[in-house]
Design a protein around this motif. Structure first.
Motif, mmCIF file in Angstrom:
data_model
loop_
_atom_site.group_PDB
_atom_site.id
_atom_site.type_symbol
_atom_site.label_atom_id
_atom_site.label_comp_id
_atom_site.label_asym_id
_atom_site.label_seq_id
_atom_site.Cartn_x
_atom_site.Cartn_y
_atom_site.Cartn_z
ATOM 1 N N VAL A 36 88.466 -34.134 -23.234
ATOM 2 C CA VAL A 36 87.642 -35.653 -23.595
ATOM 3 C C VAL A 36 88.116 -36.853 -23.012
ATOM 4 C CG1 VAL A 36 86.431 -36.848 -25.300
ATOM 5 C CG2 VAL A 36 86.601 -34.431 -25.500
ATOM 6 N N ASP A 37 89.479 -36.944 -23.050
ATOM 7 C CA ASP A 37 90.006 -37.957 -22.400
ATOM 8 C C ASP A 37 89.875 -38.147 -20.946
ATOM 9 O OD1 ASP A 37 91.003 -39.052 -24.954
ATOM 10 O OD2 ASP A 37 93.225 -37.926 -24.654
ATOM 11 N N ALA A 38 90.140 -36.910 -20.439
ATOM 12 C CA ALA A 38 90.034 -36.725 -19.095
ATOM 13 C C ALA A 38 88.596 -37.021 -18.550
ATOM 14 C CB ALA A 38 90.307 -35.382 -18.687
ATOM 15 N N ALA A 51 81.645 -36.293 -10.355
ATOM 16 C CA ALA A 51 82.508 -35.550 -11.101
ATOM 17 C C ALA A 51 82.476 -34.112 -10.789
ATOM 18 C CB ALA A 51 82.416 -35.830 -12.531
ATOM 19 N N THR A 52 83.726 -33.640 -10.755
ATOM 20 C CA THR A 52 83.777 -32.047 -10.403
ATOM 21 C C THR A 52 84.767 -31.343 -11.625
ATOM 22 O OG1 THR A 52 85.794 -32.435 -9.211
ATOM 23 C CG2 THR A 52 83.737 -32.245 -7.925
ATOM 24 N N VAL A 53 84.749 -30.188 -12.036
ATOM 25 C CA VAL A 53 85.432 -29.667 -12.834
ATOM 26 C C VAL A 53 86.992 -29.513 -12.530
ATOM 27 C CG1 VAL A 53 86.082 -27.339 -13.784
ATOM 28 C CG2 VAL A 53 83.744 -28.059 -13.845
ATOM 29 N N ASP A 54 87.228 -29.594 -11.208
ATOM 30 C CA ASP A 54 88.651 -29.515 -10.505
ATOM 31 C C ASP A 54 89.180 -30.966 -11.074
ATOM 32 O OD1 ASP A 54 88.645 -27.148 -9.468
ATOM 33 O OD2 ASP A 54 87.799 -27.871 -7.374
ATOM 34 N N ALA A 55 88.264 -32.109 -10.864
ATOM 35 C CA ALA A 55 88.908 -33.640 -11.178
ATOM 36 C C ALA A 55 89.204 -33.452 -12.540
ATOM 37 C CB ALA A 55 87.880 -34.498 -10.639
ATOM 38 N N VAL A 56 88.477 -32.891 -13.493
ATOM 39 C CA VAL A 56 88.523 -32.824 -14.961
ATOM 40 C C VAL A 56 89.764 -32.415 -15.308
ATOM 41 C CG1 VAL A 56 87.758 -32.305 -16.999
ATOM 42 C CG2 VAL A 56 86.213 -33.494 -15.639
ATOM 43 N N CYS A 57 89.826 -31.211 -14.726
ATOM 44 C CA CYS A 57 90.992 -29.999 -15.080
ATOM 45 C C CYS A 57 92.281 -30.866 -14.593
ATOM 46 C CB CYS A 57 90.844 -28.994 -14.479
ATOM 47 S SG CYS A 57 89.660 -27.873 -15.221
ATOM 48 N N ALA A 58 92.254 -31.792 -13.422
ATOM 49 C CA ALA A 58 93.338 -32.403 -12.937
ATOM 50 C C ALA A 58 93.782 -33.371 -14.038
ATOM 51 C CB ALA A 58 93.251 -32.807 -11.421
ATOM 52 N N ALA A 59 92.803 -34.272 -14.328
ATOM 53 C CA ALA A 59 93.148 -35.269 -15.203
ATOM 54 C C ALA A 59 93.695 -34.935 -16.533
ATOM 55 C CB ALA A 59 91.869 -36.205 -15.405
ATOM 56 N N GLY A 61 95.343 -32.050 -16.949
ATOM 57 C CA GLY A 61 96.496 -31.091 -16.941
ATOM 58 C C GLY A 61 96.302 -29.669 -17.359
ATOM 59 N N LEU A 62 95.039 -29.142 -17.314
ATOM 60 C CA LEU A 62 94.849 -27.954 -17.887
ATOM 61 C C LEU A 62 94.016 -27.202 -16.864
ATOM 62 C CD1 LEU A 62 93.598 -29.070 -21.414
ATOM 63 C CD2 LEU A 62 95.775 -27.617 -20.698
ATOM 64 N N THR A 63 93.796 -25.833 -16.963
ATOM 65 C CA THR A 63 93.185 -25.074 -16.197
ATOM 66 C C THR A 63 91.653 -24.999 -16.328
ATOM 67 O OG1 THR A 63 93.390 -22.898 -17.164
ATOM 68 C CG2 THR A 63 95.427 -23.881 -15.838
ATOM 69 N N LYS A 64 90.937 -24.412 -15.348
ATOM 70 C CA LYS A 64 89.485 -24.247 -15.477
ATOM 71 C C LYS A 64 89.335 -23.161 -16.652
ATOM 72 C CE LYS A 64 88.155 -25.140 -10.550
ATOM 73 N NZ LYS A 64 87.280 -24.732 -9.371
ATOM 74 N N GLY A 72 82.115 -25.086 -21.123
ATOM 75 C CA GLY A 72 81.015 -24.411 -20.536
ATOM 76 C C GLY A 72 80.543 -25.034 -19.459
ATOM 77 N N SER A 73 80.114 -26.190 -19.305
ATOM 78 C CA SER A 73 79.468 -27.043 -18.317
ATOM 79 C C SER A 73 79.947 -28.339 -18.305
ATOM 80 C CB SER A 73 78.174 -26.967 -18.832
ATOM 81 O OG SER A 73 77.828 -27.783 -19.679
ATOM 82 N N MET A 74 79.700 -29.068 -17.207
ATOM 83 C CA MET A 74 80.126 -30.641 -17.183
ATOM 84 C C MET A 74 79.198 -31.273 -18.272
ATOM 85 S SD MET A 74 82.689 -31.342 -15.252
ATOM 86 C CE MET A 74 82.669 -32.836 -14.125
ATOM 87 N N GLU A 75 78.047 -30.858 -18.383
ATOM 88 C CA GLU A 75 77.034 -31.644 -19.163
ATOM 89 C C GLU A 75 77.658 -31.743 -20.732
ATOM 90 O OE1 GLU A 75 72.164 -32.307 -20.081
ATOM 91 O OE2 GLU A 75 73.257 -30.801 -18.968
#
Length: 211
Positions: A36-38, A51-59, A61-64, A72-75
């Protein structure tokens, strides 16, 4: 794809084992909070559609793997981010409804201060929420209805007046003013914007009190 916000972040570790002194539920809750912070960072700076899942996961610091287990989804993630932001503003509004002696102008100023100090919140709450899907629009509409109900309660029952419609207009005006202020990069001083919003509330109360 429509998402069920009631299911956001409810996944529990299957083995039930503790790790590092934390239960599986606690670890899952911490991962959800990090996502949620990411999400606030990514949606609030890049916008939902960029926005992408990769960008969120990088922010985060966790995996997909953990992203899809928790959301389950970006929404669905956007809904979690939006609701956390809305909850903060809901508590501000409740302070005025629960205690009529609370200074409404101070509450408005606090609301605007949150948006000014963290433009990411303003972008999520006032801009991005409109251009995602009908499901997300309904989430926004439901949230606004809660604010409108609080406003109608603060106005009270008035003979011959539909206070729900009055509250709808007031909250719509506040939303529009706040969005314009955000998109102007805070061109006016916050105190001036808060005072301008307060005039609308004061005018409504004055008009109703003199009927």
């Amino acid at each position: 794809m429509p998402c069920d916000t009631a299911q956001v972040g409810t996944v529990v570790e299957p083995n039930g084992r503790s790790y590092g002194g934390l239960s599986p539920q606690r670890r899952e809750a911490e991962r959800v909070a990090r996502f949620v912070d990411a999400g606030l960072e990514v949606f609030g700076t890049q916008g939902f559609h960029a926005a992408t899942v990769d960008a969120v996961c990088a922010a985060a610091g966790l995996t997909k793997r953990y992203f899809y287990r928790g959301f389950g989804s970006m929404e669905a993630l956007f809904h979690a981010v939006y609701l956390r932001c809305a909850d903060s503003f809901m508590r501000m509004a409740m302070s005025v409804v629960d205690d009529p002696s609370t200074d409404a102008l101070a509450c408005l100023n606090q609301f605007l201060a949150e948006i000014e100090s963290d433009p990411r919140i303003g972008r999520v709450m006032l801009v991005e929420v409109f251009d995602i899907s009908p499901t997300t629009y309904q989430l926004w509409r439901k949230t606004m209805s809660t604010f409108e109900d609080m406003t109608a309660k603060s106005i009270g029952d008035r003979t011959g007046v539909n206070t729900a419609l009055v509250a709808h207009g007031l909250i719509g005006a506040m939303h529009y003013i706040a969005r314009e202020w955000l998109e102007s990069s805070y061109a006016q001083p916050r105190a001036e914007v808060a005072a301008s919003c307060n005039i609308l509330f004061a005018a409504v109360h004055t008009s109703l009190d003199t009927q």
